[in-house]
Motif scaffolding. Structure first.
Motif, PDB file in Angstrom:
ATOM      1  N   LYS A  59       0.816  -1.223   0.000  1.00 39.54           N
ATOM      2  CA  LYS A  59       0.000   0.000   0.000  1.00 39.54           C
ATOM      3  C   LYS A  59       0.848   1.271   0.000  1.00 39.54           C
ATOM      4  N   THR A  60       1.941   1.229  -0.755  1.00 37.04           N
ATOM      5  CA  THR A  60       2.789   2.411  -0.924  1.00 37.04           C
ATOM      6  C   THR A  60       2.274   3.216  -2.120  1.00 37.04           C
ATOM      7  N   TRP A  61       1.138   3.840  -1.938  1.00 40.03           N
ATOM      8  CA  TRP A  61       0.453   4.508  -3.047  1.00 40.03           C
ATOM      9  C   TRP A  61       0.994   5.922  -3.242  1.00 40.03           C
ATOM     10  N   TRP A  62       2.231   6.008  -3.781  1.00 39.85           N
ATOM     11  CA  TRP A  62       2.819   7.307  -4.114  1.00 39.85           C
ATOM     12  C   TRP A  62       1.875   8.081  -5.035  1.00 39.85           C
ATOM     13  N   SER A  63       1.830   9.388  -4.864  1.00 42.45           N
ATOM     14  CA  SER A  63       0.988  10.192  -5.750  1.00 42.45           C
ATOM     15  C   SER A  63       1.472  10.055  -7.195  1.00 42.45           C
ATOM     16  N   TRP A  64       2.768  10.145  -7.402  1.00 42.28           N
ATOM     17  CA  TRP A  64       3.359   9.867  -8.706  1.00 42.28           C
ATOM     18  C   TRP A  64       4.797   9.418  -8.489  1.00 42.28           C
ATOM     19  N   PHE A  65       5.424   8.917  -9.529  1.00 35.87           N
ATOM     20  CA  PHE A  65       6.851   8.623  -9.496  1.00 35.87           C
ATOM     21  C   PHE A  65       7.489   9.254 -10.715  1.00 35.87           C
ATOM     22  N   ALA A  66       8.781   9.557 -10.622  1.00 34.42           N
ATOM     23  CA  ALA A  66       9.525  10.082 -11.761  1.00 34.42           C
ATOM     24  C   ALA A  66      10.914   9.465 -11.748  1.00 34.42           C
ATOM     25  N   VAL A  67      11.231   8.696 -12.780  1.00 30.94           N
ATOM     26  CA  VAL A  67      12.537   8.050 -12.884  1.00 30.94           C
ATOM     27  C   VAL A  67      13.540   9.050 -13.452  1.00 30.94           C
ATOM     28  N   TRP A  68      14.727   9.091 -12.841  1.00 28.27           N
ATOM     29  CA  TRP A  68      15.764  10.018 -13.309  1.00 28.27           C
ATOM     30  C   TRP A  68      16.267   9.571 -14.685  1.00 28.27           C
ATOM     31  N   PRO A  69      16.615  10.523 -15.565  1.00 24.88           N
ATOM     32  CA  PRO A  69      16.971  10.166 -16.938  1.00 24.88           C
ATOM     33  C   PRO A  69      18.401   9.655 -17.067  1.00 24.88           C
ATOM     34  N   GLY A  70      18.672   9.056 -18.225  1.00 24.69           N
ATOM     35  CA  GLY A  70      20.030   8.695 -18.576  1.00 24.69           C
ATOM     36  C   GLY A  70      20.310   7.206 -18.540  1.00 24.69           C
ATOM     37  N   ALA A  71      21.526   6.870 -18.961  1.00 23.72           N
ATOM     38  CA  ALA A  71      21.931   5.474 -19.091  1.00 23.72           C
ATOM     39  C   ALA A  71      21.967   4.746 -17.759  1.00 23.72           C
ATOM     40  N   GLU A  72      22.187   5.473 -16.670  1.00 29.21           N
ATOM     41  CA  GLU A  72      22.272   4.836 -15.353  1.00 29.21           C
ATOM     42  C   GLU A  72      20.905   4.588 -14.731  1.00 29.21           C
ATOM     43  N   TYR A  73      19.870   5.203 -15.290  1.00 26.50           N
ATOM     44  CA  TYR A  73      18.564   5.133 -14.636  1.00 26.50           C
ATOM     45  C   TYR A  73      17.470   4.694 -15.612  1.00 26.50           C
ATOM     46  N   THR A  74      16.834   5.624 -16.324  1.00 21.94           N
ATOM     47  CA  THR A  74      15.725   5.247 -17.207  1.00 21.94           C
ATOM     48  C   THR A  74      16.139   4.179 -18.202  1.00 21.94           C
ATOM     49  N   ARG A  75      17.259   4.375 -18.867  1.00 21.26           N
ATOM     50  CA  ARG A  75      17.647   3.472 -19.950  1.00 21.26           C
ATOM     51  C   ARG A  75      18.316   2.195 -19.446  1.00 21.26           C
ATOM     52  N   LYS A  76      18.502   2.140 -18.137  1.00 24.47           N
ATOM     53  CA  LYS A  76      19.020   0.912 -17.535  1.00 24.47           C
ATOM     54  C   LYS A  76      17.885  -0.046 -17.149  1.00 24.47           C
ATOM     55  N   GLN A  77      16.655   0.469 -17.118  1.00 22.70           N
ATOM     56  CA  GLN A  77      15.522  -0.379 -16.772  1.00 22.70           C
ATOM     57  C   GLN A  77      15.264  -1.374 -17.902  1.00 22.70           C
ATOM     58  N   PRO A  78      15.034  -2.644 -17.585  1.00 21.19           N
ATOM     59  CA  PRO A  78      14.679  -3.589 -18.656  1.00 21.19           C
ATOM     60  C   PRO A  78      13.445  -3.089 -19.416  1.00 21.19           C
ATOM     61  N   THR A  79      13.489  -3.155 -20.743  1.00 22.15           N
ATOM     62  CA  THR A  79      12.367  -2.626 -21.521  1.00 22.15           C
ATOM     63  C   THR A  79      11.078  -3.382 -21.223  1.00 22.15           C
ATOM     64  N   SER A  80      11.203  -4.663 -20.860  1.00 24.13           N
ATOM     65  CA  SER A  80       9.999  -5.421 -20.502  1.00 24.13           C
ATOM     66  C   SER A  80       9.376  -4.870 -19.224  1.00 24.13           C
ATOM     67  N   LEU A  81      10.226  -4.459 -18.270  1.00 20.11           N
ATOM     68  CA  LEU A  81       9.713  -3.866 -17.030  1.00 20.11           C
ATOM     69  C   LEU A  81       9.108  -2.499 -17.301  1.00 20.11           C
ATOM     70  N   LEU A  82       9.777  -1.706 -18.127  1.00 23.63           N
ATOM     71  CA  LEU A  82       9.259  -0.385 -18.480  1.00 23.63           C
ATOM     72  C   LEU A  82       7.875  -0.510 -19.099  1.00 23.63           C
ATOM     73  N   HIS A  83       7.718  -1.444 -20.008  1.00 27.81           N
ATOM     74  CA  HIS A  83       6.425  -1.654 -20.663  1.00 27.81           C
ATOM     75  C   HIS A  83       5.383  -2.126 -19.655  1.00 27.81           C
ATOM     76  N   ALA A  84       5.771  -3.049 -18.780  1.00 29.04           N
ATOM     77  CA  ALA A  84       4.821  -3.591 -17.808  1.00 29.04           C
ATOM     78  C   ALA A  84       4.330  -2.524 -16.841  1.00 29.04           C
ATOM     79  N   VAL A  85       5.238  -1.678 -16.356  1.00 29.95           N
ATOM     80  CA  VAL A  85       4.850  -0.654 -15.382  1.00 29.95           C
ATOM     81  C   VAL A  85       3.929   0.383 -16.023  1.00 29.95           C
ATOM     82  N   PHE A  86       4.289   0.867 -17.210  1.00 27.19           N
ATOM     83  CA  PHE A  86       3.500   1.915 -17.848  1.00 27.19           C
ATOM     84  C   PHE A  86       2.165   1.387 -18.394  1.00 27.19           C
TER      85      PHE A  86
END
Length: 583
Positions: free
Chosen positions: A443-470
């Motif tokens: 029940k960690t219902w954050w109002s929103w989340f924002a992933v930091w950009p770049g190769a170390e953060y957004t682009r390091k997320q597995p694309t399957s996970l990115l698709h699943a979350v969004f």
């Protein structure tokens, strides 16, 4: 007890039975509840650390010391649980040399936390964990090190939904659109999370997310860093960055939600030396000698005027958003308590004074009434909080160096202890995508989340996970946003307002049943149905809801995998939720 049971068996009047049953459970249920599990550190398996007993106040036969920055120096607990469940983990510790960080690994899942500076031994909330029956392992060490561990305690967790705060902004003169956006954020709090993405000048991370998910985030987060006057003095060129954010906000009939932060380059006194103190890193404490506490103390001085100059320069950009009727989740002076940014270098008192100066300058002097003020908190540091009159939302920035994202329940719980029912809580920056399954479970219902950009953060997320979350049913993207500018657009129906704390689980569902749980304000007869993507009814039940807590189950045994709509209808009104069925 036998006498009480005989009384219960003879009672057939509902009111009397309820009263006596309550008496029975108050008197005897605690004895049946699982006792806390206490894991003494001196009894754990020690790797590079030792048992000590010189500091008074410990439990058992001693405590463990010798931790440093390496996780290789740790204490490991292996234990058996009689029953699976969600457990709240707390740590009794001491910090004789000041505030320290630590790393916790529970059955292979790592998280990190902070031990605040305490006199003697204190207790820290380590978070909540779903633990199986039988063997479990907990390892603690690393972080900033140099702390003492007395014991770890596990208690059965009762996780409530977060309480909704009042729909009242700190700025009484906020624009209608700004008020309605905040109203929408309050409405969905505790049931949905808005997907967000941080954007910067060089990268186009929102485009990257759209390419890999087919979705735009609901919240586009932008940084006004290049508009800092001291950066422009060195040749920085913002190149219409504000206009780019405005153009994104106007997508999908102008439903995009804008968040703005400001890495404020110090107004003056930049060191400008390589390798890590160059002018463009002037927002870091290490790269400037600017003393803002001294500037605030001399309101006739040149440096105080430079503070105003810089705030005024940012006001020019914020006015562009107000002119287009775009509310802004305004997140200045973030992460101050960490001390790595200059606006936190002189302590909590000067920081709060600077926050209030900015609030007054933008709200009253510049008449900016499109701002929702987001304060970025640090765990267990309420002394940095500017005050309810100057803050609308509390955020936290979490970067955990782990391949497996933690459930973030420790950070969530600490902020809820301080702000539950007072302020919305959000994950304003994160290095890893939050796991929607963890959000639902803990029940960690954050109002929103924002992933930091770049190769170390957004682009390091597995694309399957990115698709699943969004594409998760409880994560709202741009295409799923309502017209929040219209008052009552979200909870306009009486039925929606009559059903609070509405939950649908499991979602995604892969079992034989789907459960709808809600609190009804009054008794009502409702129809609960499941419809496929073409609007065809799949299954339906009629439910007589009572005043208070209700549960309705829908069979899924014959329902194929796919995306469905759960509809709760009463007369001509209905409430809908998206449901994913997996087989």
């Amino acid at each position: 007890m036998k006498t009480l049971l005989r009384l219960l068996s003879k009672i057939d009047r509902p009111g009397h039975f309820t009263w006596l049953a309550a008496l029975f459970f108050m008197a005897f249920a605690p004895a049946a509840m699982a006792a806390d599990i206490k894991l003494e550190a001196e009894s754990g398996t020690r790797n590079g650390v030792t048992v000590a007993s010189s500091m008074a106040g410990y439990s058992g036969t001693g405590y463990v010391q010798g931790f440093d920055n390496s996780f290789a120096k740790n204490v490991k607990f292996t234990f058996n649980l009689p029953a699976a469940g969600i457990y709240e983990l707390s740590i009794r510790y001491a910090t004789p040399s000041g505030e320290k960080g630590y790393v916790l690994e529970v059955n292979g899942q790592q998280s990190s936390g902070m031990f605040t500076n305490v006199t003697g031994f204190g207790t820290a909330q380590g978070g909540m964990f779903s633990l199986p029956a039988g063997a479990n392992t907990i390892t603690l060490g690393g972080g900033w090190g140099f702390y003492f561990i007395d014991f770890i305690n596990l208690a059965s967790a009762n996780i409530p939904l977060p309480a909704k705060p009042p729909k009242t902004l700190s700025d009484a003169n906020a624009t209608v659109s700004t008020k309605n956006l905040f109203s929408y954020l309050v409405d969905i709090y505790g049931s949905k999370v808005l997907a967000g993405q941080q954007e910067i000048n060089e990268l186009q991370e929102i485009d990257y997310v759209r390419t890999h998910t087919g979705k735009d985030p609901a919240v586009g987060s932008y940084d006004l860093i290049e508009y800092s006057p001291s950066r422009i003095q060195y040749g920085s060129n913002p190149a219409g960055f504000s206009e780019r954010a405005i153009a994104w906000a106007k997508k999908d009939q102008g439903r995009g939600i804008i968040s703005l932060m400001w890495h404020w380059n110090a107004p003056t006194d930049l060191i400008n030396q390589s390798p890590d103190k160059l002018w463009w890193s002037g927002f870091y404490t290490r790269a400037t000698t600017f003393n803002f506490a001294a500037a605030l103390a001399d309101k006739n001085g040149a440096n105080y005027q430079l503070l105003l100059r810089d705030i005024d320069a940012i006001a020019v950009e914020l006015k562009k958003f107000q002119a287009q009727d775009i509310p802004v989740l305004w997140r200045p002076l973030h992460e101050a308590a960490g001390g790595w940014f200059w606006w936190g270098a002189q302590g909590a008192g000067p920081f709060k004074e600077l926050w209030k100066l900015m609030y007054d300058r933008l709200t009253n002097h510049h008449q900016l009434h499109n701002l929702i003020w987001v304060y970025t908190a640090e765990r267990a540091k309420p002394e940095w909080y500017p005050g309810d009159a100057y803050v609308d939302i509390v955020g936290i920035d979490i970067y955990e160096n782990t391949a497996v994202a933690s459930n973030l329940s420790g950070q969530w719980t600490e902020l809820q202890n301080l702000f539950n029912g007072k302020k919305l809580v959000t994950l304003s920056e994160t290095g890893n995508l939050p796991n929607p399954e963890y959000i639902r479970t803990f029940k960690t219902w954050w109002s929103w989340f924002a992933v930091w950009p770049g190769a170390e953060y957004t682009r390091k997320q597995p694309t399957s996970l990115l698709h699943a979350v969004f594409n998760d049913p409880d994560v709202i993207t741009l295409d799923e946003l309502p017209d929040w500018r219209k008052s009552g657009a979200v909870t306009g129906s009486a039925l929606e307002q009559a059903l609070s704390q509405l939950e649908v689980y499991p979602n995604p569902a892969n079992g034989t049943h789907l459960t709808m749980k809600t609190m009804a304000r009054s008794p009502m007869k409702a129809t609960v149905g499941l419809y496929d993507a073409k609007g065809a009814k799949v299954t339906e039940v009629t439910a007589q809801l009572v005043s208070g807590q209700n549960q309705v189950r829908l069979p899924l045994r014959q329902v194929p995998a796919g995306i469905y709509v759960l509809s709760i209808r009463k007369g001509n009104e209905q409430v809908c939720r998206k449901v994913v069925v997996k087989k």
